[in-house]
Write a protein that holds these residues in place. Structure first.
Motif, mmCIF file in Angstrom:
data_model
loop_
_atom_site.group_PDB
_atom_site.id
_atom_site.type_symbol
_atom_site.label_atom_id
_atom_site.label_comp_id
_atom_site.label_asym_id
_atom_site.label_seq_id
_atom_site.Cartn_x
_atom_site.Cartn_y
_atom_site.Cartn_z
ATOM 1 N N MET A 57 -0.320 30.972 7.847
ATOM 2 C CA MET A 57 0.205 29.973 8.780
ATOM 3 C C MET A 57 1.723 29.914 8.703
ATOM 4 O O MET A 57 2.309 30.028 7.639
ATOM 5 N N ARG A 58 2.369 29.753 9.866
ATOM 6 C CA ARG A 58 3.820 29.608 9.899
ATOM 7 C C ARG A 58 4.171 28.129 10.025
ATOM 8 O O ARG A 58 3.439 27.374 10.674
ATOM 9 N N VAL A 59 5.290 27.728 9.415
ATOM 10 C CA VAL A 59 5.648 26.309 9.496
ATOM 11 C C VAL A 59 6.398 26.013 10.789
ATOM 12 O O VAL A 59 6.967 26.903 11.421
ATOM 13 N N ASN A 60 6.342 24.723 11.168
ATOM 14 C CA ASN A 60 7.135 24.214 12.289
ATOM 15 C C ASN A 60 6.906 24.992 13.598
ATOM 16 O O ASN A 60 7.847 25.360 14.287
ATOM 17 N N ILE A 109 -5.191 29.792 19.620
ATOM 18 C CA ILE A 109 -4.655 30.848 18.753
ATOM 19 C C ILE A 109 -5.093 30.601 17.321
ATOM 20 O O ILE A 109 -4.803 29.554 16.735
ATOM 21 N N SER A 110 -5.873 31.541 16.805
ATOM 22 C CA SER A 110 -6.331 31.435 15.420
ATOM 23 C C SER A 110 -6.541 32.864 14.921
ATOM 24 O O SER A 110 -6.433 33.824 15.687
ATOM 25 N N LYS A 111 -6.883 32.996 13.676
ATOM 26 C CA LYS A 111 -7.135 34.318 13.110
ATOM 27 C C LYS A 111 -8.250 35.022 13.886
ATOM 28 O O LYS A 111 -8.136 36.184 14.253
ATOM 29 N N GLU A 112 -9.293 34.257 14.177
ATOM 30 C CA GLU A 112 -10.437 34.813 14.890
ATOM 31 C C GLU A 112 -10.079 35.245 16.310
ATOM 32 O O GLU A 112 -10.499 36.291 16.784
ATOM 33 N N THR A 113 -9.302 34.407 17.018
ATOM 34 C CA THR A 113 -9.023 34.733 18.422
ATOM 35 C C THR A 113 -7.935 35.798 18.544
ATOM 36 O O THR A 113 -7.913 36.547 19.511
ATOM 37 N N LEU A 114 -7.035 35.875 17.566
ATOM 38 C CA LEU A 114 -6.025 36.947 17.603
ATOM 39 C C LEU A 114 -6.670 38.319 17.346
ATOM 40 O O LEU A 114 -6.152 39.342 17.775
ATOM 41 N N ALA A 115 -7.795 38.294 16.666
ATOM 42 C CA ALA A 115 -8.676 39.463 16.549
ATOM 43 C C ALA A 115 -8.001 40.704 15.968
ATOM 44 O O ALA A 115 -8.298 41.835 16.372
ATOM 45 N N GLU A 147 -18.708 45.987 19.008
ATOM 46 C CA GLU A 147 -18.211 45.249 17.835
ATOM 47 C C GLU A 147 -18.883 43.877 17.692
ATOM 48 O O GLU A 147 -19.154 43.197 18.686
ATOM 49 N N ASN A 148 -19.089 43.469 16.459
ATOM 50 C CA ASN A 148 -19.649 42.142 16.175
ATOM 51 C C ASN A 148 -18.787 41.027 16.741
ATOM 52 O O ASN A 148 -19.282 40.004 17.197
ATOM 53 N N HIS A 149 -17.459 41.245 16.680
ATOM 54 C CA HIS A 149 -16.516 40.241 17.198
ATOM 55 C C HIS A 149 -16.786 39.972 18.678
ATOM 56 O O HIS A 149 -16.806 38.817 19.124
ATOM 57 N N THR A 150 -17.026 41.035 19.437
ATOM 58 C CA THR A 150 -17.333 40.899 20.868
ATOM 59 C C THR A 150 -18.650 40.146 21.044
ATOM 60 O O THR A 150 -18.750 39.216 21.838
#
Lengths: 213, 481
Positions: free
Chosen positions: B1-4, B387-393, B409-412
């Motif tokens: 995670m990035r701050v600010n 925007i999250s780890k999962e959606t940035l894929a 792919e499982n993600h799909t």
């Protein structure tokens, strides 16, 4: 100043100028009845133009106001009965539960400027009031306006009351207002549906089988 | 995670700045103090007078401190339940719900497109279809019933809704008596007065008469709902250039003065009772005299009033999904489509009138299905960009690599249903397949689906004892009027 110029001023909806020209014409000896007759033609053509979407509602109303101003001003000059008798007596109101009156007021203005005698019973009028007032006036027509789908059933009630009292054939019932339609008029057994204010004088005169001119 | 870091998670439009809202509000207060309003209800006049308004017969001059006080006591959130006692809608800032419209005189016959008067079975059908549709959250009657005594039409409309859908109901009523009857019916459905009060599933609709007139029946409804602490909305409908100024800012001043007057009366009767604001200023077409439900002004005014309601911290009622067209045609689709997306983005809580044709004169179940589909699309758009780890894929991008495929792919597999909107009614066949499947138009598919729902959707019925009790209430009203 000529009658043509007066007609143009009324068409433009310039009430002050219309009155001024009419005053000059009368002072110059022009017969008021000729003036009225020409203005009636103007108002008819304005009604037609509105029906053909050539002019818009505010323009028609300004002309009606100008016409009414001239008629009012000339009233003393026109002896009773001389202008031809009234085309018909009309009880006009907005039905119970409905406080909208702009449409009704436009119809009143146009009817009066077309020589109907109109008694305006206002807004939120009980069906019984329409009938009572019609009896009192000796009216030819009962005109009921409604702007809301929720108040339209009260137009039917007027007809029901007339039937109950054995008065149905005595009056022509005319309905109008944004949500109303020919189908609705047929459904409730009204004698006439007026789709807009511009057509009301002509249609109502035809209903009473009076020649418009 | 990035701050600010700041992300906009969900989109929306706000057509007014806070300063613009304040300008409209201040002008409305000036109208109330300078021009005043007409109130045709004795109880309201007494309440207003005792609170400090200057009352002369029916004319009321309303000092602005009364408005301020009413705004401070009115709730900023209202939770609405459903007939089964669950929570269904939270009328809170930024939450949008869709519903049908109410009082049309006509309906478009299913399949034939023929316009005819509404009968009771039409409202029953509408309720069943509403019950089945995924994106329609609340029910309004979609017609004024013509084959019952006119004075009890509202009661029949409510009964038809109550017995055929479990979804929340927004109802119209003639006056206090109708509301009393309708609440009695709702109590039967809820099981008890307390259960209904704890989780009301119905909202009363009332409206002033523009400009600045408050009719007897409308105020009766406000007062009675307030006393019972049952939700009520007070929704002006001003016609530009006829029952209000032709310029939008002036029209908003008038509608806001009207809404705020209703709010003051409502809160004086019972501080804290639930009140919903709203209001529209449609164009009156000066050529044809039609009050336009499809006009950009109608939808701008609703979006403006949604912003005003946010400014007041009040829940709001809005309009979309309706058309001036008398047919289920391109105009109907265009006007419903843009307005639903626009109102969804504008964020009014209760977006009604889905299913309206003919400028509010005709209801259509095909049109309602179109509205349901469009509401689904709007909801999908409102999700914005997560925007999250999962959606940035990143992992699956690396795994597939340049020139690779994502199909296996499982993600799909995990996300394809939520990431992509699947329409229920829109064509997604290629030409050959579309021809083969019957070459249906959108209208054909909508009609087919309406018929399927009416045939196969299990109706949300009440236990027969409760249903009979409710029908008995209707019968009693028929006999006494």
């Amino acid at each position: 100043m000529s009658i043509e110029e007066l007609c143009k001023a009324v068409e433009r909806g310039d009430q002050e100028e219309s009155k001024q020209i009419a005053r000059q014409l009368i002072d110059g000896g022009v017969n008021p009845l000729n003036i009225i007759s020409s203005l009636t033609e103007v108002m008819e053509s304005i009604g037609d133009k509105f029906s053909r979407l050539e002019i818009f509602l505010p323009e028609m109303m300004m002309s009606g106001d100008a016409m009414a101003g001239v008629v009012q001003m000339m009233a003393p000059q026109i002896k009773a009965g001389e202008a031809g008798s009234t085309k018909g007596k009309v009880i006009l109101g907005t039905v119970k539960g409905d406080l909208h009156e702009i449409g009704k007021n436009i119809v009143k203005l146009l009817l009066e400027s077309n020589f109907f005698e109109v008694k305006d019973i206002g807004v939120d009028s009980d069906p019984v009031k329409f009938v009572k007032e019609a009896e009192a006036m000796g009216a030819d027509i009962i005109g009921a306006s409604s702007l809301m789908t929720t108040t339209m059933p009260h137009q039917k009630e007027i007809i029901d009351i007339l039937k109950d009292q054995g008065l149905r054939d005595k009056y022509k019932v005319v309905i109008g207002g944004a949500p109303t339609s020919q189908e609705w008029a047929d459904e409730i057994g009204a004698d006439l549906y007026c789709p807009d204010a511009g057509s009301a004088p002509k249609l109502m005169a035809e209903l009473l089988k009076i020649k418009v001119r | 995670m990035r701050v600010n870091t700041r992300f906009q998670n969900t989109p929306g439009i706000n057509l007014l700045t806070d300063d613009q809202c304040e300008e409209i509000y201040l002008a409305a207060l000036e109208v109330l103090e300078r021009v005043g309003v007409m109130v045709y209800n004795e109880e309201a006049l007494t309440l207003l007078k005792e609170a400090g308004a200057r009352v002369k017969r029916n004319h009321v001059i309303l000092p602005s401190y009364l408005v301020k006080k009413a705004l401070s006591t009115a709730p900023s959130r209202i939770a609405i339940g459903n007939r089964n006692g669950e929570r269904a809608m939270f009328l809170e800032k930024g939450r949008v719900y869709f519903g049908s419209g109410s009082d049309t005189q006509y309906t478009m016959d299913i399949g034939t497109g023929e316009r005819r008067l509404v009968v009771k079975q039409d409202v029953v059908n509408a309720a069943r279809v509403i019950d089945a549709l995924k994106n329609i959250d609340f029910a309004m009657s979609l017609g004024i019933i013509s084959d019952v005594p006119p004075r009890s039409a509202y009661i029949h409309q409510f009964e038809a809704l109550l017995l055929n859908t479990a979804k929340p109901i927004v109802y119209t009523a003639g006056g206090r008596e109708d509301v009393e009857t309708i609440l009695a019916m709702a109590e039967v459905a809820a099981g008890s007065k307390e259960k209904l009060e704890d989780n009301p599933f119905l909202i009363c609709y009332a409206e002033p008469t523009s400009p600045l007139v408050h009719p007897r029946e409308a105020v009766e409804k406000l007062l009675f709902c307030s006393q019972r602490r049952m939700p009520v909305m007070y929704v002006p409908a001003l016609m530009l250039g006829a029952t209000g100024p032709v310029t939008m800012a002036g029209a908003l001043v008038v509608t806001n003065a009207e809404t705020l007057t209703g709010l003051v009366i409502h809160q004086l009767k019972n501080p804290g009772a639930p009140f919903i604001a709203g209001g529209a200023a449609p164009a009156l077409d000066m050529g044809t005299s039609l009050c336009s439900y499809g006009s950009p002004e109608e939808h701008l005014s609703c979006a403006f009033n949604a912003a005003m309601a946010r400014f007041y911290n009040l829940p709001s009622f809005s309009t979309a999904g309706c058309s001036d067209s008398h047919l289920f045609d391109q105009q109907a689709g265009m006007e419903a489509g843009y307005s639903i997306l626009m109102q969804a983005l504008a964020g009014g809580n209760l977006i009604h009138d889905l299913g309206y044709l003919g400028a509010g004169m005709t209801s259509s179940l095909e049109m309602l299905l179109l509205g349901d589909e469009m509401a689904g699309i709007a909801r999908h758009i409102l999700k914005g960009l997560e925007i999250s780890k999962e959606t940035l894929a990143m992992e699956v991008i690396e795994k597939a690599g340049p020139g690779g495929t994502f199909l296996g792919e499982n993600h799909t597999l995990k996300y394809f249903k939520s990431a992509v909107y699947y329409p229920g009614l829109l064509n997604r066949f290629d030409y050959v397949r579309w021809k083969k499947e019957g070459a249906e138009s959108f209208y054909d598919r909508a009609t087919r689906k309406v018929r399927e729902i009416l045939k196969s959707h299990p109706p949300s019925e009440l236990p027969s004892k409760a249903a009979q009790e409710i029908e008995a209430i209707t019968a009693k009203i028929d006999n006494t009027r």
